[in-house]
Scaffold this motif. Structure first.
Motif, short mmCIF file in Angstrom:
data_model
loop_
_atom_site.label_atom_id
_atom_site.label_comp_id
_atom_site.label_asym_id
_atom_site.label_seq_id
_atom_site.Cartn_x
_atom_site.Cartn_y
_atom_site.Cartn_z
N THR A 16 0.85 -1.19 0.00
CA THR A 16 0.00 0.00 0.00
C THR A 16 0.89 1.24 0.00
O THR A 16 2.03 1.20 0.46
N GLU A 18 2.03 4.62 1.53
CA GLU A 18 2.05 5.11 2.90
C GLU A 18 2.74 6.45 2.99
O GLU A 18 3.66 6.75 2.21
N GLN A 50 2.65 6.83 10.65
CA GLN A 50 2.35 6.08 9.42
C GLN A 50 0.86 6.13 9.11
O GLN A 50 0.02 5.86 9.96
N GLU A 51 0.56 6.49 7.87
CA GLU A 51 -0.83 6.61 7.44
C GLU A 51 -0.96 6.09 6.01
O GLU A 51 -0.19 6.46 5.12
N THR A 52 -1.93 5.22 5.79
CA THR A 52 -2.17 4.69 4.45
C THR A 52 -2.79 5.77 3.58
O THR A 52 -3.71 6.46 3.99
N LYS A 54 -4.97 7.39 0.67
CA LYS A 54 -6.25 7.09 0.03
C LYS A 54 -6.52 8.09 -1.09
O LYS A 54 -6.07 9.22 -1.03
N ILE A 59 -8.24 3.10 -0.38
CA ILE A 59 -6.83 2.78 -0.15
C ILE A 59 -6.11 2.63 -1.49
O ILE A 59 -6.64 2.05 -2.43
#
Length: 84
Positions: A16, A18, A50-52, A54, A59
């Protein structure tokens, strides 16, 4: 049950996207405002940030070529556990 997905162009999904804040050590600042990075110290990563990433609330997944895709764009692979 987990599934394996590929990007629309057939590449394997590897993770993903990040965002993680980090502090890169500097030894000074140039007159034009650009930092002078030190070569003897490593960047400190703040894993608590840490952040995914979008896009439009979905996502972002990353394929092996570095391209980003939302889940609705992914193509499921055949279930390898299925019996013939």
């Amino acid at each position: 049950m987990t599934h394996t997905y590929r990007s629309p162009n057939g590449h394997e999904i590897i993770g993903t996207a990040e965002i993680i804040l980090a502090t890169a050590p500097i030894s000074g600042i140039n007159a034009d405002g650009t930092p002078i990075y030190t070569s003897w110290a490593s960047t400190e990563i703040d894993w608590d940030t840490q952040e995914t990433v979008k896009r439009d609330g979905k996502i972002l997944f990353v394929d092996e070529e570095g391209d980003e895709w939302t889940f609705d764009q992914l193509v499921p692979e055949e279930d390898s556990d299925a019996s013939g």
